[in-house]
Design a protein around this motif. Sequence first.
Motif, PDB file in Angstrom:
ATOM      1  N   GLY A 128      18.494  37.653  77.297  1.00 37.69           N
ATOM      2  CA  GLY A 128      19.689  38.485  77.436  1.00 37.69           C
ATOM      3  C   GLY A 128      19.995  38.746  78.897  1.00 37.69           C
ATOM      4  N   VAL A 129      18.968  39.188  79.638  1.00 38.75           N
ATOM      5  CA  VAL A 129      19.164  39.489  81.054  1.00 38.75           C
ATOM      6  C   VAL A 129      19.421  38.216  81.841  1.00 38.75           C
ATOM      7  CG1 VAL A 129      17.986  40.288  83.132  1.00 38.75           C
ATOM      8  CG2 VAL A 129      17.858  41.627  81.026  1.00 38.75           C
ATOM      9  N   ALA A 130      18.620  37.181  81.588  1.00 38.07           N
ATOM     10  CA  ALA A 130      18.749  35.950  82.375  1.00 38.07           C
ATOM     11  C   ALA A 130      20.122  35.312  82.168  1.00 38.07           C
ATOM     12  CB  ALA A 130      17.633  34.975  81.984  1.00 38.07           C
ATOM     13  N   ILE A 131      20.587  35.284  80.928  1.00 36.77           N
ATOM     14  CA  ILE A 131      21.892  34.680  80.658  1.00 36.77           C
ATOM     15  C   ILE A 131      22.999  35.507  81.302  1.00 36.77           C
ATOM     16  CG2 ILE A 131      23.575  34.203  78.832  1.00 36.77           C
ATOM     17  CD1 ILE A 131      21.203  33.374  77.058  1.00 36.77           C
ATOM     18  N   ALA A 132      22.909  36.839  81.138  1.00 34.77           N
ATOM     19  CA  ALA A 132      23.954  37.686  81.696  1.00 34.77           C
ATOM     20  C   ALA A 132      24.017  37.550  83.213  1.00 34.77           C
ATOM     21  CB  ALA A 132      23.704  39.144  81.299  1.00 34.77           C
ATOM     22  N   VAL A 133      22.867  37.591  83.861  1.00 33.62           N
ATOM     23  CA  VAL A 133      22.859  37.586  85.320  1.00 33.62           C
ATOM     24  C   VAL A 133      23.141  36.191  85.872  1.00 33.62           C
ATOM     25  CG1 VAL A 133      21.424  37.983  87.366  1.00 33.62           C
ATOM     26  CG2 VAL A 133      21.335  39.588  85.445  1.00 33.62           C
ATOM     27  N   PHE A 138      13.411  26.936  68.660  1.00 32.90           N
ATOM     28  CA  PHE A 138      14.064  25.625  68.647  1.00 32.90           C
ATOM     29  C   PHE A 138      15.536  25.723  69.035  1.00 32.90           C
ATOM     30  CE2 PHE A 138      10.395  24.454  65.922  1.00 32.90           C
ATOM     31  CZ  PHE A 138       9.895  23.494  66.780  1.00 32.90           C
ATOM     32  N   VAL A 139      16.169  26.806  68.637  1.00 32.78           N
ATOM     33  CA  VAL A 139      17.562  26.990  69.049  1.00 32.78           C
ATOM     34  C   VAL A 139      17.639  27.090  70.569  1.00 32.78           C
ATOM     35  CG1 VAL A 139      19.493  28.605  69.038  1.00 32.78           C
ATOM     36  CG2 VAL A 139      18.351  28.026  66.896  1.00 32.78           C
ATOM     37  N   ASN A 170      19.388  24.284  73.884  1.00 33.48           N
ATOM     38  CA  ASN A 170      20.318  24.661  74.940  1.00 33.48           C
ATOM     39  C   ASN A 170      21.762  24.781  74.434  1.00 33.48           C
ATOM     40  OD1 ASN A 170      21.307  25.315  77.398  1.00 33.48           O
ATOM     41  ND2 ASN A 170      21.089  23.276  78.306  1.00 33.48           N
ATOM     42  N   PRO A 171      22.014  25.673  73.468  1.00 34.68           N
ATOM     43  CA  PRO A 171      23.368  25.793  72.921  1.00 34.68           C
ATOM     44  C   PRO A 171      24.354  26.279  73.990  1.00 34.68           C
ATOM     45  CG  PRO A 171      21.990  27.583  72.145  1.00 34.68           C
ATOM     46  CD  PRO A 171      21.091  26.648  72.879  1.00 34.68           C
ATOM     47  N   GLY A 228      17.556  25.058  77.746  1.00 31.41           N
ATOM     48  CA  GLY A 228      16.596  24.198  77.060  1.00 31.41           C
ATOM     49  C   GLY A 228      15.177  24.419  77.509  1.00 31.41           C
ATOM     50  N   SER A 229      14.431  23.318  77.680  1.00 30.43           N
ATOM     51  CA  SER A 229      13.011  23.472  78.010  1.00 30.43           C
ATOM     52  C   SER A 229      12.807  23.916  79.453  1.00 30.43           C
ATOM     53  CB  SER A 229      12.279  22.155  77.755  1.00 30.43           C
ATOM     54  OG  SER A 229      12.900  21.142  78.507  1.00 30.43           O
ATOM     55  N   ASN A 230      13.835  23.801  80.280  1.00 28.23           N
ATOM     56  CA  ASN A 230      13.696  24.267  81.666  1.00 28.23           C
ATOM     57  C   ASN A 230      13.831  25.775  81.780  1.00 28.23           C
ATOM     58  OD1 ASN A 230      13.459  21.626  82.599  1.00 28.23           O
ATOM     59  ND2 ASN A 230      15.697  21.415  82.662  1.00 28.23           N
ATOM     60  N   GLY A 231      14.397  26.379  80.755  1.00 31.23           N
ATOM     61  CA  GLY A 231      14.628  27.812  80.831  1.00 31.23           C
ATOM     62  C   GLY A 231      15.715  28.127  81.840  1.00 31.23           C
TER      63      GLY A 231
END
Lengths: 269, 414
Positions: free
Chosen positions: B130-135, B185-186, B190-191, B197-200
Amino acid sequence: MSADDAPGGDGNDEAFEGDDTDGNRSGDANADDRDALLRVSRLEAGYETGQVLFGVDLAISRGELVSLLGRNGAGKSTTFRAIMGAAVPRVFGGEIDFAGTSLLGRRPDEIARSGLGFVPEDRRCFPRLTVAENVRLAINHAANPLSLDAVLSLFPELANMRGKEARNTSGGEQQMLAIARALATNPEMMLLDEPFEGLAPYVVRRIEDIVREINNERNITVLFVEQNAVAAMAVADRHYVLDEGRIVETVSTERLREDADLRQRYLGV
Amino acid sequence: MTDRPGRPDRPEADDSDRFGPSTDGGERTDEPAVSRTHEGGPAGSEPDVLSGRSRRLVSLIGRYRVPIGLIVLVLFLRPLVSQPWALGFGRIAATMLIWMLFVASFNLLFGFTGLLSFGHAMFFGFGTYGVAIAVSRFSLPFVAGAVVGITFASAFGYLLGRLIVNKGEIYFAMLTLAVAQAVYFVANRNPYELTGGSNGITGTVPPWIETYRGETTVVLGGLSVDWYWAVAAVFLICALGLWQVLRSPFGRSLIAIRENEALARAMGVDTERYKIASFTMSGALAAVAGALLAISDQGAALETLGVLTSGDAVLMAVLGGVNYFFGPLAGVFVWLFAEDYLTDFEVLYFPLREFVLVSVDLSGVLEYWRFLLGGLFVVIVLLSPKDGVWGFLRGLVTRVARVGERLGGGSRER
């Protein structure tokens, strides 16, 4: 444990009278059998391994003090579990009515809140909760509970060990705690599953006194399960005899005392 | 957390008091079930030699031992792990607190409600992602990401709880595991280019975070605070909240469900509702920990959502002792400490590095630190499954206190 030297009946009577939550209960002990408080009719129930109850009929009026007698495996505890709505046994047929409404298909917690206080077998308590917390749990989840002090004043033995974890109390104290916990919900009726089992004789006498007091002073209808006819006769006025999943006799204490043949046949004493 | 910046070599120190400070002051802290009502404990014998005032102080300390223990933990954790004879590595302290919060949230469900979740990593991950995507993806403020992550975790926990909470212990564990794997898996797929994805996700650095030589600092309106203290503040608030919840009637009902669910139901407890509430609350707290992790790790790693993370939470809680408030915290400490300690040192000197009599080359062997920790785990579970390290320490303190009492009592008689 100090159960036997505790203040006797008199002290407790005062405590009972001092509590005014008592007033809302109707006191007519001689209600007609047709408007029984708890009525079980043609109850059939069983487990995965097979049917245990083959048509149990009970009709208990307000204010009665009744025992459900029977040998090991006769179906006494199964009857209780069915009344309290436990997940097992499964009920195949029949009816269970309490205070005019059907209990079948209702959740156990709803049944408990509808005015049925349950004292489980083996004096089951929540071992890691303290004495006070055990009672408070019941209070917090009851519709119209008594106060903690009002309940504990009836059990002087428990009153001075509020902070003790239930697992560290004696068998008799645990039984009193289980009764106190059911009483705290201010029930119309109490079901006790083998309340005298496995206790020292003097503790049994104290529990007998408590059960009678609950019935006499509080006008709470009581149904208890017992294997031992002698113990049942000492407390109850009327007895249902259960054998192989059916009620075979309904007798008064006098009849049961005189009829040695009956006791021999169904109870083995 | 296998490769860390170099640390000074450390001599072989006596293990016995290694986590003294973190447990210090916690020696009287125990599970809340006992804490409020404890009367005849080790402190019970003291009052007759104390004045009324100090007696009140003792009982006050007794009642608030959990908050006191938490404050002591927060204050001493970093100095302790920074010691050269310990880890010599202060940065791990923030990670420890985050994991402690995560495992404590897990233990609300496992230790205090009796529900074993094998998929708690998903809630942890919801907070982190949540934080990583938002920021990183939307340049939103940290708080927005944290709120979204925590809200999502709560809603997810509530809905999932409604579905599975009454399915029985084994099925609950399996279903949480399955759902957590699905979430993993979702995220791996990497939707919409969101999860990486696997890199985060990397480079999650809000504008108020400054890093210099590995030290993370929070700079807000001219005020600059070390990241550890920001984590510590959130940890304290959440842990105190958890403590309050556990000693409330709500928490007592959860314990009743753990002890005997059928009996709790027969006493009028709507067990399903309580279990759902516990699951929801536990998920939300895990997401709080996850949100902190995103800042600590400056991103989100896919492993955070993995089954190993869930498994570690279970093992840490059991290692520490699931019946105690401080159990999971102790478990995290022992686990992360052992992980860091065991993977690092190679040569064992007896008795001390300066006076070597025997030296044992351990390089290679200690690559299997997880194996060693597993051995420790097995021993503890075999000895006492619910007490763990914390229960063992408490038992030790009680025994010492009893001996002291006997000695003290004897001298008073004379």
